[in-house]
Design a protein around this motif. Structure first.
Motif, short mmCIF file in Angstrom:
data_model
loop_
_atom_site.label_atom_id
_atom_site.label_comp_id
_atom_site.label_asym_id
_atom_site.label_seq_id
_atom_site.Cartn_x
_atom_site.Cartn_y
_atom_site.Cartn_z
N GLU A 257 0.83 -1.21 0.00
CA GLU A 257 0.00 0.00 0.00
C GLU A 257 0.87 1.26 0.00
O GLU A 257 0.57 2.23 -0.71
CB GLU A 257 -0.92 -0.01 1.22
N HIS A 258 1.93 1.24 0.80
CA HIS A 258 2.84 2.38 0.83
C HIS A 258 3.52 2.59 -0.53
O HIS A 258 3.68 3.74 -0.98
CB HIS A 258 3.90 2.18 1.91
N ALA A 259 3.91 1.50 -1.17
CA ALA A 259 4.57 1.62 -2.48
C ALA A 259 3.63 2.20 -3.52
O ALA A 259 4.03 3.05 -4.33
CB ALA A 259 5.09 0.25 -2.92
N LYS A 260 2.38 1.76 -3.50
CA LYS A 260 1.42 2.27 -4.47
C LYS A 260 1.10 3.75 -4.21
O LYS A 260 0.93 4.54 -5.16
CB LYS A 260 0.16 1.42 -4.43
N HIS A 278 2.14 -0.44 -12.66
CA HIS A 278 3.15 -1.50 -12.65
C HIS A 278 3.64 -1.82 -11.23
O HIS A 278 4.41 -2.76 -11.06
CB HIS A 278 4.34 -1.12 -13.52
N VAL A 279 3.23 -1.04 -10.27
CA VAL A 279 3.66 -1.29 -8.89
C VAL A 279 2.74 -2.35 -8.28
O VAL A 279 1.60 -2.07 -7.92
CB VAL A 279 3.64 0.01 -8.05
N GLU A 280 3.25 -3.57 -8.20
CA GLU A 280 2.44 -4.69 -7.74
C GLU A 280 2.73 -5.06 -6.28
O GLU A 280 1.86 -5.60 -5.60
CB GLU A 280 2.70 -5.91 -8.62
N THR A 281 3.94 -4.77 -5.82
CA THR A 281 4.29 -5.15 -4.44
C THR A 281 4.98 -3.98 -3.75
O THR A 281 4.36 -2.93 -3.61
CB THR A 281 5.15 -6.43 -4.44
N ASN A 282 6.23 -4.12 -3.36
CA ASN A 282 6.87 -3.08 -2.55
C ASN A 282 8.02 -2.37 -3.25
O ASN A 282 8.77 -1.63 -2.61
CB ASN A 282 7.38 -3.67 -1.23
N ILE A 283 8.18 -2.57 -4.55
CA ILE A 283 9.28 -1.96 -5.30
C ILE A 283 8.72 -0.97 -6.32
O ILE A 283 7.81 -1.31 -7.08
CB ILE A 283 10.14 -3.03 -6.00
N VAL A 284 9.28 0.24 -6.32
CA VAL A 284 8.84 1.30 -7.22
C VAL A 284 10.01 1.70 -8.11
O VAL A 284 11.04 2.16 -7.62
CB VAL A 284 8.33 2.52 -6.42
N ILE A 285 9.84 1.51 -9.42
CA ILE A 285 10.85 1.91 -10.40
C ILE A 285 10.34 3.13 -11.15
O ILE A 285 9.19 3.16 -11.60
CB ILE A 285 11.13 0.77 -11.40
N ARG A 318 15.16 3.36 -8.06
CA ARG A 318 14.32 2.41 -7.34
C ARG A 318 14.10 2.88 -5.92
O ARG A 318 15.03 3.34 -5.25
CB ARG A 318 15.00 1.03 -7.32
N ALA A 319 12.86 2.75 -5.46
CA ALA A 319 12.51 2.98 -4.06
C ALA A 319 11.75 1.75 -3.57
O ALA A 319 10.89 1.22 -4.27
CB ALA A 319 11.64 4.23 -3.92
N VAL A 320 12.10 1.30 -2.37
CA VAL A 320 11.52 0.07 -1.83
C VAL A 320 10.93 0.36 -0.45
O VAL A 320 11.63 0.88 0.43
CB VAL A 320 12.59 -1.05 -1.73
N THR A 321 9.67 0.01 -0.27
CA THR A 321 9.04 0.19 1.03
C THR A 321 9.23 -1.07 1.88
O THR A 321 9.42 -2.16 1.36
CB THR A 321 7.54 0.49 0.87
N HIS A 322 9.17 -0.88 3.20
CA HIS A 322 9.43 -1.98 4.12
C HIS A 322 8.88 -1.65 5.50
O HIS A 322 8.26 -0.59 5.69
CB HIS A 322 10.94 -2.27 4.19
N LEU A 323 9.11 -2.51 6.45
CA LEU A 323 8.45 -2.37 7.77
C LEU A 323 8.94 -1.18 8.57
O LEU A 323 8.29 -0.80 9.56
CB LEU A 323 8.57 -3.66 8.57
N ASP A 324 10.06 -0.58 8.19
CA ASP A 324 10.53 0.60 8.91
C ASP A 324 10.07 1.90 8.26
O ASP A 324 10.49 2.99 8.68
CB ASP A 324 12.07 0.59 8.97
N GLN A 329 5.95 9.00 6.40
CA GLN A 329 7.26 9.10 5.76
C GLN A 329 7.16 9.06 4.24
O GLN A 329 8.01 9.63 3.54
CB GLN A 329 8.18 7.98 6.26
N ILE A 330 6.14 8.39 3.70
CA ILE A 330 5.93 8.40 2.26
C ILE A 330 5.68 9.83 1.80
O ILE A 330 6.26 10.30 0.81
CB ILE A 330 4.75 7.49 1.87
#
Length: 343
Positions: A257-260, A278-285, A318-324, A329-330
């Motif tokens: 959700e944060h990546a989208k 194209h953002v399906e999971t936690n990686i944003v290109i 590339r930006a990658v979202t994660h538990l921290d 912050q987004i």
């Protein structure tokens, strides 16, 4: 600092640290570490594989899978931008003596037709195709989820030609979280599967190699020793993996959700080109259109604003979202992009 470079930068939570401190340990080389054994049994049950080996890294688990299923002078089919190609230091050639057959995919996905076309003919002039490797989710593709129907078609080709398959499932649970398919739905189509604990799952270190073939895992255990990956009282690390598998799988949806959200907000900045769909999971290109500054200059400017990202070649980042990473912050990160980039 808002660190979007990778989901490998996560820190163990306080509760995870407590689980590590309390871990019951033994000598894993002798198979006597109860926490390692519990982690291996747990992961095997989750993925539907009877045998599992705990190793230090995702690269090691991938390279062990290649080593135990190939012979020197053979060939492995991989997507051209896969982790095995880009980020493992040429280990397949150096350690297993095999060459990689690069097949260009669409955002990291190759089709059954492409795989069949890449299989070498059975004649004395051709190298032998020994293994097919797929990556799910696909890192360089932008966290792309491998469609299960495509995997099934590739599997049918592999069975027809008698070629085993390996799944680089470093971020497999991101695919599971996004699709709600059980991990067994993916894993069942592969002779070996690797699973990383230190990415979105948030453990500080460790990966797993799984298979239904005890001989393969026994070979992997021996090569793990050769590669310097045999560990002793590794239960301290395995406890973090257990905690992650028990508590951090379902929350991966939050990262998605944060990546989208990040993608949608970045799309509003004129200097950024991005396809949020194209953002399906936690990686944003995304691409940054700033002719006046190099990638290093742009990364440095964002760092001064408190945001860390990575360049992935040319104008792409590339930006990658994660538990921290939190929802506020987004928005803070996007504000930093707005301050740095031309309008």
């Amino acid at each position: 600092m808002i660190d979007l470079r990778s989901d490998t930068v996560t820190k163990p939570t306080d509760e995870m640290r407590k689980a590590m401190a309390r871990a019951d340990v033994g000598d894993d080389v002798y198979g006597e570490d109860p926490t390692v054994n519990r982690l291996q049994d747990m992961a095997g049950a989750m993925l539907g594989k009877r045998f599992c080996l705990f190793v230090p890294s995702g690269t090691m688990s991938n390279q062990l899978a290649i080593r135990i299923q190939t012979q020197p002078g053979q060939e492995v089919i991989v997507e051209s931008t896969s982790h095995i190609v880009r980020y493992e230091q040429g280990a397949a050639g150096a350690l297993a003596g095999v060459q990689l057959h690069w097949v260009p995919g669409e955002r990291g996905i190759i089709t059954a037709e492409q795989v069949e076309a890449a299989i070498r003919p059975a004649d004395p002039h051709s190298i032998k195709t020994a293994l097919i490797c797929l990556e799910n989710t696909h890192n360089a593709g932008g966290g792309t989820i491998y469609p299960l129907s495509t995997i099934e078609k590739v599997r049918a080709i592999a069975v027809r030609y008698g070629i085993p398959m390996h799944l680089d499932g470093a971020r497999l649970f991101n695919a599971v979280a996004a699709t709600t398919l059980p991990p067994t739905a993916y894993a069942q189509h592969f002779e070996t599967v690797s699973l990383c604990l230190s990415k979105g799952l948030g453990a500080p270190v460790g990966s797993l190699l799984l298979s239904n073939d005890p001989k393969l895992i026994e070979r992997a255990r021996r090569f793990r020793r050769m590669y310097g990956g045999a560990m002793r009282q590794a239960g301290v690390l395995a406890a973090a993996g257990i905690y992650a598998l028990e508590r951090h799988v379902a929350r991966l949806k939050t990262d998605h959700e944060h990546a989208k959200k990040l993608a949608r907000l970045l799309q509003q900045i004129p200097a950024i080109q991005i396809a949020p769909q194209h953002v399906e999971t936690n990686i944003v290109i995304f691409d940054i259109l700033d002719e006046g500054r190099s990638p290093n200059d742009l990364i440095a400017a964002l760092k001064e604003q408190g945001v860390l990202i990575n360049s992935v070649g040319g104008k792409s980042y590339r930006a990658v979202t994660h538990l921290d990473i939190t929802d506020p912050q987004i928005e803070e990160a996007v504000a930093a992009f707005t301050r740095v980039l031309p309008r």
